[in-house]
Design an enzyme around this catalytic site. Sequence first.
Site, PDB file in Angstrom:
ATOM      1  N   LYS A   1       0.802  -1.146  -0.190  1.00 41.48           N
ATOM      2  CA  LYS A   1      -0.078   0.286   0.190  1.00 41.48           C
ATOM      3  C   LYS A   1       0.709   1.174  -0.049  1.00 41.48           C
ATOM      4  O   LYS A   1       0.777   2.048  -0.329  1.00 41.48           O
ATOM      5  CB  LYS A   1      -0.772  -0.158   1.209  1.00 41.48           C
ATOM      6  CG  LYS A   1      -2.328  -0.990   0.813  1.00 41.48           C
ATOM      7  CD  LYS A   1      -2.898  -0.762   2.073  1.00 41.48           C
ATOM      8  CE  LYS A   1      -3.970  -1.517   2.234  1.00 41.48           C
ATOM      9  NZ  LYS A   1      -5.265  -1.455   3.077  1.00 41.48           N
TER      10      LYS A   1
ATOM     11  N   ASP B   1      -9.858   2.373   1.924  1.00 42.76           N
ATOM     12  CA  ASP B   1     -10.268   1.773   3.170  1.00 42.76           C
ATOM     13  C   ASP B   1     -10.606   2.748   4.017  1.00 42.76           C
ATOM     14  O   ASP B   1     -11.245   3.027   5.404  1.00 42.76           O
ATOM     15  CB  ASP B   1      -9.300   1.192   3.657  1.00 42.76           C
ATOM     16  CG  ASP B   1      -8.463   0.149   2.763  1.00 42.76           C
ATOM     17  OD1 ASP B   1      -8.760  -0.217   2.848  1.00 42.76           O
ATOM     18  OD2 ASP B   1      -7.024   0.271   2.598  1.00 42.76           O
TER      19      ASP B   1
HETATM   20  P1  NAP Z   1      -0.463  -5.037   9.996  1.00 39.78           P
HETATM   21  O1  NAP Z   1      -0.016  -4.144   9.211  1.00 39.78           O
HETATM   22  O2  NAP Z   1       0.807  -6.240  10.380  1.00 39.78           O
HETATM   23  O3  NAP Z   1      -0.823  -4.746  11.666  1.00 39.78           O
HETATM   24  C1  NAP Z   1      -0.825  -4.827  12.727  1.00 39.78           C
HETATM   25  C2  NAP Z   1      -0.820  -4.966  14.002  1.00 39.78           C
HETATM   26  O4  NAP Z   1      -0.898  -5.195  15.639  1.00 39.78           O
HETATM   27  C3  NAP Z   1       0.557  -4.149  14.221  1.00 39.78           C
HETATM   28  O5  NAP Z   1       0.797  -2.783  14.763  1.00 39.78           O
HETATM   29  C4  NAP Z   1       1.114  -5.313  14.976  1.00 39.78           C
HETATM   30  O6  NAP Z   1       2.606  -4.510  15.656  1.00 39.78           O
HETATM   31  C5  NAP Z   1       0.033  -5.589  15.692  1.00 39.78           C
HETATM   32  N1  NAP Z   1       0.174  -7.376  16.532  1.00 39.78           N
HETATM   33  C6  NAP Z   1       0.149  -8.185  15.315  1.00 39.78           C
HETATM   34  N2  NAP Z   1       0.416  -8.791  16.521  1.00 39.78           N
HETATM   35  C7  NAP Z   1       0.435  -8.751  17.671  1.00 39.78           C
HETATM   36  C8  NAP Z   1       0.526  -9.520  18.688  1.00 39.78           C
HETATM   37  N3  NAP Z   1       0.202 -10.068  19.179  1.00 39.78           N
HETATM   38  N4  NAP Z   1      -0.316  -8.768  20.179  1.00 39.78           N
HETATM   39  C9  NAP Z   1       0.139  -6.777  20.161  1.00 39.78           C
HETATM   40  N5  NAP Z   1      -0.081  -6.383  18.933  1.00 39.78           N
HETATM   41  C10 NAP Z   1       0.343  -7.665  18.719  1.00 39.78           C
HETATM   42  O7  NAP Z   1      -2.225  -5.521   9.942  1.00 39.78           O
HETATM   43  P2  NAP Z   1      -2.814  -5.111   9.174  1.00 39.78           P
HETATM   44  O8  NAP Z   1      -3.135  -4.915   7.510  1.00 39.78           O
HETATM   45  O9  NAP Z   1      -3.321  -3.709   9.801  1.00 39.78           O
HETATM   46  O10 NAP Z   1      -4.131  -5.714   8.940  1.00 39.78           O
HETATM   47  C11 NAP Z   1      -4.484  -6.535  10.972  1.00 39.78           C
HETATM   48  C12 NAP Z   1      -5.870  -7.073  10.928  1.00 39.78           C
HETATM   49  O11 NAP Z   1      -7.073  -6.700  10.464  1.00 39.78           O
HETATM   50  C13 NAP Z   1      -5.710  -8.658  10.216  1.00 39.78           C
HETATM   51  O12 NAP Z   1      -6.728  -9.054  11.050  1.00 39.78           O
HETATM   52  C14 NAP Z   1      -6.484  -8.071   8.641  1.00 39.78           C
HETATM   53  O13 NAP Z   1      -6.966  -9.686   8.122  1.00 39.78           O
HETATM   54  C15 NAP Z   1      -7.487  -6.996   9.183  1.00 39.78           C
HETATM   55  N6  NAP Z   1      -7.940  -6.251   8.492  1.00 39.78           N
HETATM   56  C16 NAP Z   1      -8.998  -6.035   8.316  1.00 39.78           C
HETATM   57  C17 NAP Z   1      -9.860  -5.397   6.903  1.00 39.78           C
HETATM   58  C18 NAP Z   1     -10.923  -4.717   6.460  1.00 39.78           C
HETATM   59  O14 NAP Z   1     -12.032  -4.271   5.320  1.00 39.78           O
HETATM   60  N7  NAP Z   1     -11.974  -5.278   8.077  1.00 39.78           N
HETATM   61  C19 NAP Z   1      -8.824  -4.629   5.839  1.00 39.78           C
HETATM   62  C20 NAP Z   1      -7.554  -4.550   6.385  1.00 39.78           C
HETATM   63  C21 NAP Z   1      -7.642  -5.280   7.462  1.00 39.78           C
HETATM   64  P3  NAP Z   1       3.573  -5.354  15.000  1.00 39.78           P
HETATM   65  O15 NAP Z   1       4.543  -4.470  13.813  1.00 39.78           O
HETATM   66  O16 NAP Z   1       4.902  -5.273  16.244  1.00 39.78           O
HETATM   67  O17 NAP Z   1       3.657  -6.540  14.496  1.00 39.78           O
END
Ligand code: NAP
Length: 281
Positions: A75, A111
């Site tokens: 992205k 988004d």
């Molecule tokens: P991302 O960029 O990897 O961000 C995830 C965040 O969660 C980061 O801050 C990460 O920290 C933290 N995290 C991961 N594992 C963790 C843990 N065990 N304990 C505490 N914090 C943790 O991912 P993203 O793209 O934001 O996606 C995150 C979620 O949103 C996913 O489940 C995805 O499917 C969902 N999502 C949904 C939509 C929708 O349209 N509904 C759109 C996008 C994403 P670190 O960087 O330290 O790992």
Amino acid sequence: MENSRLYHFGLIGYPLEHSLSPQIHHAALRACCLEGEYHLFLIPPGPEAQVLLAEKVTALREGRLQGFNVTIPHKQNLLPLVDELTATASEVGAVNTVFLRDGKVVGENTDVPGFYADLQGLVHTDTPQRALVLGAGGSARAAVYALLRAGWDVQIAARRLEQAQALAGAFPRLPGRASALPFDLLEFPKNFALLVNTTPLGMYPKVDGCPWSEIAPLPEGCAVYDLIYNPPETRLMQNARISGHPVRNGLGMLIEQAALAFEIWTGKSAPRQAMRAAAEQ
Ligand code: NAP
């Protein structure tokens, strides 16, 4: 655009095997009686990625693609490859929808409006209150931006405090206030109207994960928006629902960001019900 046209759309990202986007967009095309395909373009991160991304931009410019979506991990990698960014994509610093307008390749971010529109089914978004956002990655960026733009007071908790601090400082010109916290229940505020989970904790296949302690109560009346949509009810949502809190999963956000992209690409009103039904199959 004419109905006889054959559309080629797609999604760039890595990994993509669980993506619902092809079925959502195929349903939209069918419901609008349009011919077309929504492809998956797997581009792994690495030294080749920018060249492969640039090839997709060229395909758009040359009419071999009519539009594409972008997801993790590209992205931000798309930013330097487009001719123009919309105001939202530029301010958020991330592109999830790309299209051609007047011969120029434009990067948009659906988004942000996708999250904000769906959130309105859960809370009165135009009455700014305090929100606690768990996680500070890509999707948190869109959620935090949307809330701050609407004037919310947003506290961001991440296990890497510096990541939360960077996000809290990213949008100084927006009306809402942002601050950063460690990912620690003891540090969380005692009062907030909305909890937004943007971490993958609780997502399939690790469905037992939960970003909020099972024994700690949520503030009274607090609503919970979990960006996860698989499973449809996460452990966090289940616990909150049983304690009487309004909850919502991320499927509506997924549908809305897709619907907005579809409208940009085709000029048609998106058939949201058909898109949701396809995602729920
Ligand atoms: P991302 O960029 O990897 O961000 C995830 C965040 O969660 C980061 O801050 C990460 O920290 C933290 N995290 C991961 N594992 C963790 C843990 N065990 N304990 C505490 N914090 C943790 O991912 P993203 O793209 O934001 O996606 C995150 C979620 O949103 C996913 O489940 C995805 O499917 C969902 N999502 C949904 C939509 C929708 O349209 N509904 C759109 C996008 C994403 P670190 O960087 O330290 O790992």
